[in-house]
Write a protein that holds these residues in place. Sequence first.
Motif, PDB file in Angstrom:
ATOM      1  N   MET A   1      -0.784   2.611  -6.899  1.00  0.00           N
ATOM      2  CA  MET A   1       0.151   1.687  -6.379  1.00  0.00           C
ATOM      3  C   MET A   1      -0.538   0.479  -5.726  1.00  0.00           C
ATOM      4  SD  MET A   1       3.645   2.559  -5.221  1.00  0.00           S
ATOM      5  CE  MET A   1       4.553   2.810  -4.190  1.00  0.00           C
ATOM      6  N   GLU A   2      -1.660   0.739  -5.166  1.00  0.00           N
ATOM      7  CA  GLU A   2      -2.378  -0.344  -4.557  1.00  0.00           C
ATOM      8  C   GLU A   2      -2.872  -1.316  -5.620  1.00  0.00           C
ATOM      9  OE1 GLU A   2      -5.365   0.776  -1.825  1.00  0.00           O
ATOM     10  OE2 GLU A   2      -4.137   2.347  -1.015  1.00  0.00           O
ATOM     11  N   ILE A   3      -3.193  -0.833  -6.758  1.00  0.00           N
ATOM     12  CA  ILE A   3      -3.633  -1.695  -7.833  1.00  0.00           C
ATOM     13  C   ILE A   3      -2.462  -2.533  -8.313  1.00  0.00           C
ATOM     14  CG2 ILE A   3      -4.580  -1.755 -10.150  1.00  0.00           C
ATOM     15  CD1 ILE A   3      -6.054   0.781  -9.478  1.00  0.00           C
ATOM     16  N   ASN A   4      -1.298  -1.909  -8.411  1.00  0.00           N
ATOM     17  CA  ASN A   4      -0.110  -2.654  -8.825  1.00  0.00           C
ATOM     18  C   ASN A   4       0.263  -3.723  -7.801  1.00  0.00           C
ATOM     19  OD1 ASN A   4       0.110  -1.261 -11.167  1.00  0.00           O
ATOM     20  ND2 ASN A   4       1.528   0.271 -10.352  1.00  0.00           N
ATOM     21  N   ALA A   6      -1.865  -5.247  -5.793  1.00  0.00           N
ATOM     22  CA  ALA A   6      -2.879  -6.294  -5.903  1.00  0.00           C
ATOM     23  C   ALA A   6      -2.627  -7.137  -7.148  1.00  0.00           C
ATOM     24  CB  ALA A   6      -4.263  -5.662  -5.952  1.00  0.00           C
ATOM     25  N   ALA A   7      -2.237  -6.491  -8.257  1.00  0.00           N
ATOM     26  CA  ALA A   7      -1.926  -7.233  -9.476  1.00  0.00           C
ATOM     27  C   ALA A   7      -0.707  -8.109  -9.276  1.00  0.00           C
ATOM     28  CB  ALA A   7      -1.698  -6.262 -10.631  1.00  0.00           C
ATOM     29  N   ALA A   8       0.291  -7.593  -8.551  1.00  0.00           N
ATOM     30  CA  ALA A   8       1.511  -8.358  -8.281  1.00  0.00           C
ATOM     31  C   ALA A   8       1.186  -9.572  -7.411  1.00  0.00           C
ATOM     32  CB  ALA A   8       2.566  -7.486  -7.621  1.00  0.00           C
ATOM     33  N   ILE A   9       0.335  -9.363  -6.421  1.00  0.00           N
ATOM     34  CA  ILE A   9      -0.058 -10.465  -5.548  1.00  0.00           C
ATOM     35  C   ILE A   9      -0.848 -11.510  -6.352  1.00  0.00           C
ATOM     36  CG2 ILE A   9      -1.513 -11.095  -3.585  1.00  0.00           C
ATOM     37  CD1 ILE A   9      -0.663  -8.461  -2.269  1.00  0.00           C
TER      38      ILE A   9
END
Length: 104
Positions: A1-4, A6-9
């Motif tokens: 979720m943290e990757i998602n 970061a990708a969203a940001i």
Amino acid sequence: MEINAAAAIGILGTISSIIFAYIGYRNGLKKESSDSGRSSGALMSDVGYIKAGVDDLKRKQETTEERHFKLVERVKGVEESAKQAHHRIDELREEVGKDAGSKV
């Protein structure tokens, strides 16, 4: 979720930078257009001023030409009058010469 997240940001940052770049581009075009219009207006104003000056010079030249032609006519009249006066003076000299010769 943290990757998602970061990708969203990252995606959100990319999209927002594209939007801000487009807004800056549009503002630059508006300013450039405004500056171009302002300089074009100044140029047209200067051209109008020059045209008015040329028109004024034409009017003055026409007035000067008219005065010149009137002066030429007056000079012609004065020359004719002087010519007639010289003829009268010559006639008077001849008469005075004849009268002086007959009295002697």
